[in-house]
Write a protein that holds these residues in place. Structure first.
Motif, PDB file in Angstrom:
ATOM      1  N   ILE A   4       0.822  -1.177   0.045  1.00  0.00           N
ATOM      2  CA  ILE A   4      -0.002  -0.266   0.028  1.00  0.00           C
ATOM      3  C   ILE A   4       0.762   1.203   0.093  1.00  0.00           C
ATOM      4  O   ILE A   4       1.872   1.375   0.866  1.00  0.00           O
ATOM      5  N   LEU A   5       0.736   2.137  -0.877  1.00  0.00           N
ATOM      6  CA  LEU A   5       1.699   3.377  -0.930  1.00  0.00           C
ATOM      7  C   LEU A   5       0.561   4.347  -0.474  1.00  0.00           C
ATOM      8  O   LEU A   5      -0.536   4.756  -1.163  1.00  0.00           O
ATOM      9  N   LEU A  24       5.483  -0.606 -12.946  1.00  0.00           N
ATOM     10  CA  LEU A  24       5.744  -1.794 -12.682  1.00  0.00           C
ATOM     11  C   LEU A  24       4.860  -2.839 -13.128  1.00  0.00           C
ATOM     12  O   LEU A  24       5.029  -4.202 -13.291  1.00  0.00           O
ATOM     13  N   GLY A  25       3.499  -2.632 -12.878  1.00  0.00           N
ATOM     14  CA  GLY A  25       2.284  -3.647 -13.398  1.00  0.00           C
ATOM     15  C   GLY A  25       1.955  -4.757 -12.275  1.00  0.00           C
ATOM     16  O   GLY A  25       1.364  -5.600 -12.557  1.00  0.00           O
ATOM     17  N   LYS A  26       2.593  -4.590 -11.157  1.00  0.00           N
ATOM     18  CA  LYS A  26       2.174  -5.484 -10.051  1.00  0.00           C
ATOM     19  C   LYS A  26       1.113  -5.091  -9.130  1.00  0.00           C
ATOM     20  O   LYS A  26       0.848  -3.739  -8.883  1.00  0.00           O
ATOM     21  N   SER A  27       0.129  -5.869  -8.554  1.00  0.00           N
ATOM     22  CA  SER A  27      -0.904  -5.444  -7.728  1.00  0.00           C
ATOM     23  C   SER A  27      -0.372  -4.676  -6.714  1.00  0.00           C
ATOM     24  O   SER A  27       0.496  -4.841  -5.928  1.00  0.00           O
ATOM     25  N   TYR A  28      -1.039  -3.598  -6.355  1.00  0.00           N
ATOM     26  CA  TYR A  28      -0.905  -2.747  -5.301  1.00  0.00           C
ATOM     27  C   TYR A  28      -2.117  -1.822  -4.814  1.00  0.00           C
ATOM     28  O   TYR A  28      -2.961  -1.882  -5.392  1.00  0.00           O
ATOM     29  N   GLY A 215      -7.215   2.905 -14.254  1.00  0.00           N
ATOM     30  CA  GLY A 215      -5.719   2.885 -14.532  1.00  0.00           C
ATOM     31  C   GLY A 215      -5.539   1.545 -15.460  1.00  0.00           C
ATOM     32  O   GLY A 215      -6.293   1.139 -16.096  1.00  0.00           O
ATOM     33  N   SER A 216      -4.295   0.913 -15.063  1.00  0.00           N
ATOM     34  CA  SER A 216      -3.907  -0.116 -15.725  1.00  0.00           C
ATOM     35  C   SER A 216      -4.683  -1.457 -15.230  1.00  0.00           C
ATOM     36  O   SER A 216      -4.706  -2.482 -15.803  1.00  0.00           O
ATOM     37  N   GLY A 217      -5.139  -1.270 -13.927  1.00  0.00           N
ATOM     38  CA  GLY A 217      -5.824  -2.407 -13.381  1.00  0.00           C
ATOM     39  C   GLY A 217      -4.935  -3.064 -12.331  1.00  0.00           C
ATOM     40  O   GLY A 217      -5.208  -3.899 -11.361  1.00  0.00           O
ATOM     41  N   ALA A 218      -3.752  -2.512 -12.217  1.00  0.00           N
ATOM     42  CA  ALA A 218      -2.649  -3.068 -11.346  1.00  0.00           C
ATOM     43  C   ALA A 218      -3.257  -2.657  -9.553  1.00  0.00           C
ATOM     44  O   ALA A 218      -3.007  -3.563  -8.581  1.00  0.00           O
ATOM     45  N   CYS A 219      -3.827  -1.331  -9.701  1.00  0.00           N
ATOM     46  CA  CYS A 219      -3.951  -0.703  -8.404  1.00  0.00           C
ATOM     47  C   CYS A 219      -5.698  -1.434  -8.100  1.00  0.00           C
ATOM     48  O   CYS A 219      -6.476  -1.485  -9.067  1.00  0.00           O
ATOM     49  N   LEU A 220      -5.607  -1.909  -6.956  1.00  0.00           N
ATOM     50  CA  LEU A 220      -6.659  -2.831  -6.272  1.00  0.00           C
ATOM     51  C   LEU A 220      -7.641  -1.878  -5.643  1.00  0.00           C
ATOM     52  O   LEU A 220      -8.660  -2.424  -5.011  1.00  0.00           O
TER      53      LEU A 220
END
Length: 234
Positions: A4-5, A24-28, A215-220
């Protein structure tokens, strides 16, 4: 768990890290914080005793502060080298060099300008002295970074990296404080224009403004600050 940022508004330098997570493209997940209000509350010290952003809650639930430390955490997990380079490569060394400069002298040069803007206890004369000092420092640091920039489309390589993420979060302060025209530094101007046209930057800026966008879908999704403090604060 997903990291979580905790990112700040208005005009937080952490905006660039949001874009970096998109690249980066990883879930966050994200946590949006008012730096002029919520961040100054005593409870926020449980995440960062210095009452600053950004803060990263890692995938094991530990708060990690300081931009360079968070960038290093992301780089270590960049298996596909989307935002960084192979360890011990010349490109990695150059990226680290530029990131260090941006995060130290380049960013700190804006300090007097922020103090003049935010400190209501200062009289007009003191504020003008700070503004004059800040403008000179910002111009000098831009001169240095312009000289360090190469001839490529980004600070390092052919696609945006962590160095560009750190740059774009801070470089926009030049316009905010009306120090000088960005065109004064042609290389930086072209790099900024290219980065700012990236969809990840548009996404990060929209979130910073409080908009709900895809967004790209990486953000949950976002997590409320009080929940982050209760669950992960020390």
């Amino acid at each position: 768990m997903e990291p979580i940022l905790v990112y700040g508004f208005p005009a937080g330098s952490s905006m660039g890290l949001v874009a970096g997570l998109e690249w980066l493209g990883k879930s966050y997940r994200l946590c949006r914080v008012d730096m002029l209000g919520e961040m100054r509350e005593p409870s926020y010290a449980r995440l960062n005793a210095r009452h600053e952003t950004p803060v990263l809650i890692t995938d094991v639930g530990e708060p990690l502060t300081e931009t360079m430390a968070i960038a290093a955490w992301l780089e270590a997990r960049d298996d596909e080298r989307r935002i960084s380079f192979a360890p011990r490569s010349a490109e990695a060394d150059r990226m680290h060099q530029l990131m260090a400069f941006i995060n130290t002298g380049f960013t700190s040069a804006f300090g007097p300008l922020w103090v003049a803007l935010e400190d209501d206890t200062l009289d007009a004369q003191k504020k003008e002295v700070l503004r004059a000092f800040g403008r000179e420092a910002v111009i000098e640091r831009h001169d240095k970074l312009e000289a360090m920039a190469g001839d490529g489309p980004y600070l390092v390589g052919e696609s945006p990296t962590l160095a560009d993420a750190l740059l774009i979060g801070v470089a926009r302060w030049l316009d905010f404080h009306e120090v000088a025209s960005p065109e004064r530094w042609p290389k930086l101007f072209d790099i900024r224009r290219r980065i700012e046209a990236d969809p990840a930057i548009a996404y990060a800026l929209a979130l910073e403004s409080g908009e709900s966008v895809a967004g790209s879908g990486a953000c949950l999704g976002h997590v409320a600050l009080h929940e982050v403090i209760e669950r992960y604060g020390r």
